[in-house]
Design an enzyme around this catalytic site. Structure first.
Site, PDB file in Angstrom:
ATOM      1  CG  LEU A  18      53.562  11.041  33.012  1.00 54.01           C
ATOM      2  CD1 LEU A  18      54.842  11.871  33.020  1.00 54.01           C
ATOM      3  CD2 LEU A  18      53.145  10.728  34.453  1.00 54.01           C
ATOM      4  N   GLY A  19      50.037  11.913  30.070  1.00 47.44           N
ATOM      5  CA  GLY A  19      49.097  12.807  29.383  1.00 47.44           C
ATOM      6  C   GLY A  19      49.180  12.604  27.884  1.00 47.44           C
ATOM      7  N   GLY A  21      48.018  14.461  23.794  1.00 43.55           N
ATOM      8  CA  GLY A  21      47.407  15.508  22.979  1.00 43.55           C
ATOM      9  C   GLY A  21      47.245  14.994  21.563  1.00 43.55           C
ATOM     10  CB  ALA A  24      52.952  14.538  21.773  1.00 40.16           C
ATOM     11  CE  LYS A  25      48.534   7.563  23.194  1.00 43.69           C
ATOM     12  NZ  LYS A  25      48.442   6.745  22.012  1.00 43.69           N
ATOM     13  CB  VAL A  26      53.663  13.132  28.268  1.00 43.31           C
ATOM     14  CG1 VAL A  26      54.877  13.346  29.175  1.00 43.31           C
ATOM     15  CG2 VAL A  26      53.507  14.313  27.324  1.00 43.31           C
ATOM     16  CE  LYS A  41      54.501  17.039  24.092  1.00 43.84           C
ATOM     17  NZ  LYS A  41      54.172  18.274  24.736  1.00 43.84           N
ATOM     18  CG  ASP A 134      49.051  25.498  23.450  1.00 39.99           C
ATOM     19  OD1 ASP A 134      47.880  25.931  23.456  1.00 39.99           O
ATOM     20  OD2 ASP A 134      49.327  24.292  23.560  1.00 39.99           O
TER      21      ASP A 134
HETATM   22  N1  ADE Z   1      53.177  15.815  32.000  1.00 40.17           N
HETATM   23  C1  ADE Z   1      53.543  16.471  30.893  1.00 40.17           C
HETATM   24  N2  ADE Z   1      54.834  16.837  30.969  1.00 40.17           N
HETATM   25  C2  ADE Z   1      55.274  16.410  32.171  1.00 40.17           C
HETATM   26  C3  ADE Z   1      56.529  16.492  32.837  1.00 40.17           C
HETATM   27  N3  ADE Z   1      57.570  17.092  32.265  1.00 40.17           N
HETATM   28  N4  ADE Z   1      56.643  15.951  34.058  1.00 40.17           N
HETATM   29  C4  ADE Z   1      55.573  15.337  34.620  1.00 40.17           C
HETATM   30  N5  ADE Z   1      54.380  15.234  34.050  1.00 40.17           N
HETATM   31  C5  ADE Z   1      54.234  15.754  32.820  1.00 40.17           C
END
Ligand code: ADE
Length: 411
Positions: A18-19, A21, A24-26, A41, A134
């Site tokens: 999902l993302g 940094g 971390a990776k999510v 995360k 942040d």
């Molecule tokens: N991206 C980062 N944190 C998230 C979350 N809690 N739910 C969905 N997308 C995310």
């Protein structure tokens, strides 16, 4: 193996990224028993250790686990292996708030509702001594009902924009949302820095562009430090005095949460709910009550160790949770009494965290964090965790001093 075949601890199936940094990776995750979606995360422990942030992160996690608010992404649980830390978080479906700005600014009413929810979340945490530090677009998510959810609260230690000393990295991330005092000074007031960032968010929602922007990062810093920006002609007049006071470069004269909630533009369409719920808008009052009603008997039981008191103290562990039917003042004074007797130092970090430590005698080097969270009036969850020193000393204090003080345990 913790993530065998993409399954975390045999409990969550990990899906798409999902993302990501610096630390971390999510990932999207699915609870294998309930089918519930979560966001996981994944933090690289080596990077955290190298940056000497482990202690800081542990403390922030402890606080974050206790923060429950309808506009804050809830932390469900934390797991760790030798190399990774996993935060299992509430999954927020609706994407980033700032995706709503692709066609330009928002309507005034929509911007106000998001801003009220943002201030509700920020105020709730500030009252508990937790600062975001942040705040930026990636941390403002929307759920499937269009409610704002702030993510990464209390995890400023993991912020991509900061070094160990709290100063900014200039290499990554934009300083667009960062307060001038954070850029130029070492120490700063976390609450006022958050308010600056909220001011930038509000400006962007109502204007459709950033108040301080330059393709040259040094110029951008200069603009931020000057605090000079221009409103577009379409900017709602009644919101200008609010934004100007939030984007005051002087943190001392900058608006506080108390000032914001008293501002007429902010107050429109709101009902004020004092106590722990903070501010809620009248149209999501029910949702709010339901969410905060989370702290019920079920929670108390699932957070503590069940109904059997004898199983409460397990000396293999470095943490114990129990629930006391006592007012917080009585719990704090009992803790202080115990510490005085043991000649340990007491540090109240904020409304919920008490740290006791000793540099002397046989308990020298022992550091224990106590978190005290109100679940329902006069019923508190207490989590005691060993932060530094040996388990033996920790359990000696738990068994010989804390346990006898548990006069009215409810679970
Ligand atoms: N991206 C980062 N944190 C998230 C979350 N809690 N739910 C969905 N997308 C995310």
């Amino acid at each position: 193996m913790c993530t065998k075949d993409g399954v975390l601890m045999q409990r969550y199936e990990l899906g798409k990224l999902l993302g990501h940094g610096n630390f971390a990776k999510v990932y999207h995750g699915r609870n294998l028993v309930t089918g519930m979606s979560v966001a996981v995360k994944v933090i690289d422990k080596m990077k955290v250790i190298k940056a000497e942030m482990m202690q800081h992160i542990k403390r922030e996690i402890a606080v974050m686990r206790l923060v429950k608010h309808p506009n804050i992404v809830q932390m469900h649980e934390v797991m760790a292996t030798k190399t990774k830390i996993y935060f299992v978080l509430e999954y927020v479906k609706g994407g980033e708030l700032f995706d709503k700005l692709t066609k330009g600014k928002l309507k005034e009413e929509a911007a106000r509702t998001y801003f009220q929810q943002l201030v509700s979340a920020i105020g709730f945490c500030h009252e508990r001594g937790v600062y975001h530090r942040d705040l930026k677009p990636e941390n403002l998510l929307l759920d499937d009902e269009g409610n704002l959810k702030v993510s990464d609260f209390g995890l400023s230690a993991l912020a991509d924009t900061k070094r160990q000393d709290g100063l900014l990295h200039t290499c990554c991330g934009s300083p667009a949302y960062v307060a001038p005092e954070v850029i130029v000074r070492r120490g700063y007031d976390g609450a006022k820095a958050d308010i600056w960032s909220c001011g930038v968010v509000l400006f962007v929602l109502l204007a459709g562009f950033l108040p301080f922007h330059d393709s040259n990062i040094i110029e951008m810093y200069r603009k931020i430090a000057s605090g000079r920006f221009k409103y577009p002609s379409s900017f709602p007049v009644a919101a200008k005095s609010l934004v100007s006071k939030m984007l005051d470069p002087n943190p001392i004269t900058r608006f506080s949460i108390g000032d914001i909630v008293e501002h007429p533009w902010f107050k429109t369409g709101l009902v004020y709910k004092p106590m722990t719920e903070g501010l809620v808008s009248s149209d999501h009052l029910e949702h709010n009550v339901e969410e905060l009603g989370n702290c019920n008997a079920f929670d108390i039981i699932s957070l503590s160790r069940g109904l059997n008191l004898s199983g409460l103290f397990n000396e293999d562990e470095k943490e114990v949770r129990f629930v006391l039917k006592q007012p917080a003042t009585a719990i704090f004074s009992k803790l202080e009494e115990i510490c005085n007797m043991l000649k340990m130092k007491v540090m109240k970090n904020n409304g919920i965290l008490v740290e006791i430590s000793s540099t002397e005698g046989k308990s020298g080097g022992l550091v224990i964090d106590f978190e005290v969270l109100e679940m329902i009036p006069d019923v508190h969850l207490i989590k005691a965790g060993l932060v530094g020193g040996d388990k033996l000393g920790f359990w000696e204090i738990m068994n010989d001093h804390v346990r006898p003080a548990l006069t009215s345990v409810v679970v």
